[in-house]
Design an enzyme around this catalytic site. Structure first.
Site, PDB file in Angstrom:
ATOM      1  N   GLY A  43     -21.003 -19.110   5.538  1.00 21.00           N
ATOM      2  CA  GLY A  43     -20.115 -20.109   4.973  1.00 21.00           C
ATOM      3  C   GLY A  43     -18.876 -19.481   4.393  1.00 21.00           C
ATOM      4  O   GLY A  43     -18.642 -18.270   4.498  1.00 21.00           O
ATOM      5  N   ASP A  44     -18.047 -20.308   3.747  1.00 18.71           N
ATOM      6  CA  ASP A  44     -16.776 -19.822   3.217  1.00 18.71           C
ATOM      7  C   ASP A  44     -16.889 -19.442   1.748  1.00 18.71           C
ATOM      8  O   ASP A  44     -17.949 -19.563   1.130  1.00 18.71           O
ATOM      9  CB  ASP A  44     -15.677 -20.861   3.441  1.00 18.71           C
ATOM     10  N   GLY A  45     -15.766 -19.006   1.194  1.00 21.36           N
ATOM     11  CA  GLY A  45     -15.755 -18.552  -0.192  1.00 21.36           C
ATOM     12  C   GLY A  45     -16.063 -19.623  -1.208  1.00 21.36           C
ATOM     13  O   GLY A  45     -16.967 -19.466  -2.034  1.00 21.36           O
ATOM     14  N   PRO A  46     -15.344 -20.758  -1.181  1.00 23.13           N
ATOM     15  CA  PRO A  46     -15.612 -21.796  -2.184  1.00 23.13           C
ATOM     16  C   PRO A  46     -17.031 -22.360  -2.106  1.00 23.13           C
ATOM     17  O   PRO A  46     -17.667 -22.595  -3.138  1.00 23.13           O
ATOM     18  CB  PRO A  46     -14.565 -22.868  -1.863  1.00 23.13           C
ATOM     19  N   GLY A  47     -17.532 -22.575  -0.896  1.00 24.03           N
ATOM     20  CA  GLY A  47     -18.825 -23.233  -0.769  1.00 24.03           C
ATOM     21  C   GLY A  47     -20.017 -22.325  -0.941  1.00 24.03           C
ATOM     22  O   GLY A  47     -21.079 -22.761  -1.406  1.00 24.03           O
ATOM     23  N   VAL A  48     -19.876 -21.056  -0.568  1.00 25.78           N
ATOM     24  CA  VAL A  48     -21.015 -20.127  -0.579  1.00 25.78           C
ATOM     25  C   VAL A  48     -20.729 -18.897  -1.441  1.00 25.78           C
ATOM     26  O   VAL A  48     -21.577 -18.470  -2.227  1.00 25.78           O
ATOM     27  CB  VAL A  48     -21.380 -19.714   0.863  1.00 25.78           C
ATOM     28  N   GLY A  49     -19.535 -18.320  -1.302  1.00 22.85           N
ATOM     29  CA  GLY A  49     -19.219 -17.120  -2.059  1.00 22.85           C
ATOM     30  C   GLY A  49     -19.212 -17.334  -3.556  1.00 22.85           C
ATOM     31  O   GLY A  49     -19.752 -16.515  -4.313  1.00 22.85           O
ATOM     32  N   GLU A  84       0.817  -5.982   1.623  1.00 21.23           N
ATOM     33  CA  GLU A  84      -0.055  -5.698   2.761  1.00 21.23           C
ATOM     34  C   GLU A  84       0.149  -6.763   3.835  1.00 21.23           C
ATOM     35  O   GLU A  84      -0.020  -7.950   3.586  1.00 21.23           O
ATOM     36  CB  GLU A  84      -1.518  -5.672   2.321  1.00 21.23           C
ATOM     37  N   GLU A  92     -13.617  -3.165  -2.623  1.00 19.45           N
ATOM     38  CA  GLU A  92     -12.716  -2.421  -1.730  1.00 19.45           C
ATOM     39  C   GLU A  92     -11.684  -3.435  -1.267  1.00 19.45           C
ATOM     40  O   GLU A  92     -11.987  -4.344  -0.508  1.00 19.45           O
ATOM     41  CB  GLU A  92     -13.505  -1.818  -0.570  1.00 19.45           C
ATOM     42  N   CYS A 112      -7.810  -1.933   6.519  1.00 20.10           N
ATOM     43  CA  CYS A 112      -7.324  -1.884   5.138  1.00 20.10           C
ATOM     44  C   CYS A 112      -6.619  -0.579   4.813  1.00 20.10           C
ATOM     45  O   CYS A 112      -5.726  -0.544   3.972  1.00 20.10           O
ATOM     46  CB  CYS A 112      -8.481  -2.121   4.170  1.00 20.10           C
ATOM     47  N   LYS A 130     -23.177 -12.592   2.472  1.00 21.63           N
ATOM     48  CA  LYS A 130     -22.340 -13.639   3.045  1.00 21.63           C
ATOM     49  C   LYS A 130     -21.249 -12.980   3.870  1.00 21.63           C
ATOM     50  O   LYS A 130     -20.297 -12.408   3.333  1.00 21.63           O
ATOM     51  CB  LYS A 130     -21.685 -14.512   1.975  1.00 21.63           C
TER      52      LYS A 130
END
Length: 473
Positions: free
Chosen positions: A200-206, A378, A244, A278, A169
């Protein structure tokens, strides 16, 4: 404008079941593509395809897996200009820099894993035990937007070499390079189900990906906050998690260092990719006896940075990746000034002539102290904080006074002294006197900068299970 409605599952391009997402060019603020997100059902299909493909791929001879990696690299090279243009359009890095940073380097890094596939064949004897290596299984990969192809191949290449199967993803704002990668993998003859791509995004796919019972490992690159959440989601199934995460890296410049050379290196390090790296050296630590001189040199270097259109070969910095991220960086600058940092150069006004788009001025903050938010949090933007130290021990203390430990650097007149300081820094990678990136060296962090390593043999080991076979004596 591209309108893409398909994702890649089990060797086929299939219609995604989620909502349409508009992708914004950060240099202009205009919509440059539309993609359709995957649904939770798509995630399930992708994971199950990877599970079905795993036994055969894990049993594939290492030479054949290596050849597959080589074919993918050749396919990426054939489309390198398309990839560079796509990534520049997706996240804003100037095109002339993207060709190397975002494409050529990652391809070379991926190719380095072709010969490492043979490491899976090694067998070690310890007394009456035979110790072998096996692929961990089905992997879920969640990658960021800042160096997207680099992060993609840093996970996919060692997984392929080890014999793992996977579901990727990419960041929801930069999926187009990953769609190109999937096309290349398909053309290279990678067996169906070995590599799968869901957008997709974190809530829906991640989240459905991290919690799926058939996923054996999750590898994530992104913020520490999101990394903690992913580790919590993976914990009930005791999945392996490789992360990471964030960084607040320090550059120590010693009393006997070439001050001008060290500062020029440090300024360009934190400004490249608009500070969206990063391991950027966002804290510059200089001797108090040279502090005023160092600030003046840094100011001249910062003000020489050319900000502009990513299509221009004169631009060293393009825009931030998005309007939302631009706002976060500007808020961090304001907060630093409110806390007492001295604004030497840059600030919150847009660069002249670049009022449209997500641009931020290269910014230098002096008189920063270790307790300020700009020294501890950061920022992930083109903001350099300068701190003064009293002696070598104080410099090491300041460098280590952070919850992060991803990277650091030392610039010293004496090479032995530089290496001694490097050994005292609690960070996973330390650059000495301007030494550059090495795809053959492991990369990863201490403390809240993550767990595990990417690249090199250590990167391959993250995807390996160790089995002991006890034999009769």
């Amino acid at each position: 404008m591209d309108t893409l409605t398909e994702i890649y599952i089990d060797g086929c391009w299939v219609a995604a079941g989620g909502a349409v997402r508009e992708l914004i060019n950060p240099a202009s603020g205009a919509v440059h593509a539309r993609v359709t997100d995957a649904s939770a059902a798509d995630v399930d299909r992708a994971v199950l395809a990877a599970r079905r493909a795993f036994p055969a791929w894990a049993a594939t001879p290492s030479a054949e897996r290596a050849a597959c990696i080589e074919r993918i690299c050749a396919g990426l090279e054939a489309r390198s200009e398309e990839l560079a243009c796509t990534i520049s359009r997706e996240m804003g890095m100037p095109l002339h820099l993207s060709r190397d940073w975002q494409v050529a380097g990652p391809i070379a890094g991926m190719r380095s894993f072709a010969p490492r596939a043979a490491l899976m064949d090694e067998v070690r004897r310890e007394g009456h035990s035979m110790i072998v290596r096996e692929a961990i299984g089905v992997c879920a990969f969640i990658t960021p937007w800042n160096v997207p192809l680099h992060q993609l191949v840093g996970k996919v290449a060692p997984a392929l070499a080890a014999g793992c199967t996977m579901v990727l993803k990419p960041a929801e704002t930069t999926p187009l390079h990953a769609l190109i990668f999937a096309q290349v993998a398909q053309a290279a003859g990678l067996p169906a189900g070995v590599f799968n791509l869901v957008t997709g995004d974190g809530p829906g796919v991640g989240e459905p990906l991290c919690t799926h019972a058939q996923v054996d490992m999750v590898s994530f690159t992104g913020s520490t906050r999101a990394g903690v959440r992913i580790a919590q989601m993976a914990a009930p199934d005791v999945k392996r998690v490789c992360q990471e995460l964030g960084g607040k890296s320090a550059l120590i410049i010693t009393e006997d260092a070439d001050l001008a050379a060290a500062i020029r290196f440090g300024v360009r390090d934190v400004m490249v990719n608009s500070g969206q790296i990063c391991c950027a050296l966002s804290r510059m630590l200089v001797p108090r006896s040279h502090y005023a001189e160092a600030v003046a040199i840094a100011q001249a270097e910062v003000e020489a940075i050319q900000v502009g259109d990513p299509q221009s070969s004169d631009s060293f910095m393009g825009p931030m990746s998005s309007a939302a991220h631009q706002a976060r960086v500007l808020d961090a600058i304001r907060k630093g000034v409110n806390e007492g940092a001295r604004l030497v150069s840059g600030g919150t006004e847009p660069p002249e002539g670049l009022e449209q788009g997500c641009y931020v001025r290269p910014t230098l903050l002096a008189d920063v102290t270790a307790d300020m938010s700009v020294a501890r949090e950061e920022i992930f933007g083109p903001v350099l904080c300068m701190l003064a130290f009293e002696d070598e021990a104080d410099a090491i203390r300041l460098a280590n006074d952070t919850p992060y430990g991803l990277a650091a650097a030392v610039w010293a007149g004496d090479a032995v002294q530089a290496q001694q300081i490097a050994r005292h820094l609690r960070a996973g990678q330390v650059s000495v006197n301007g030494a550059g990136w090495n795809y053959s060296a492991p990369f990863g962090g201490y403390k809240q900068s993550g767990n595990g390593r990417e690249w090199s043999n250590e990167g391959l080991h993250e995807f390996i299970e160790i089995k002991s076979i006890q034999l009769p004596e």
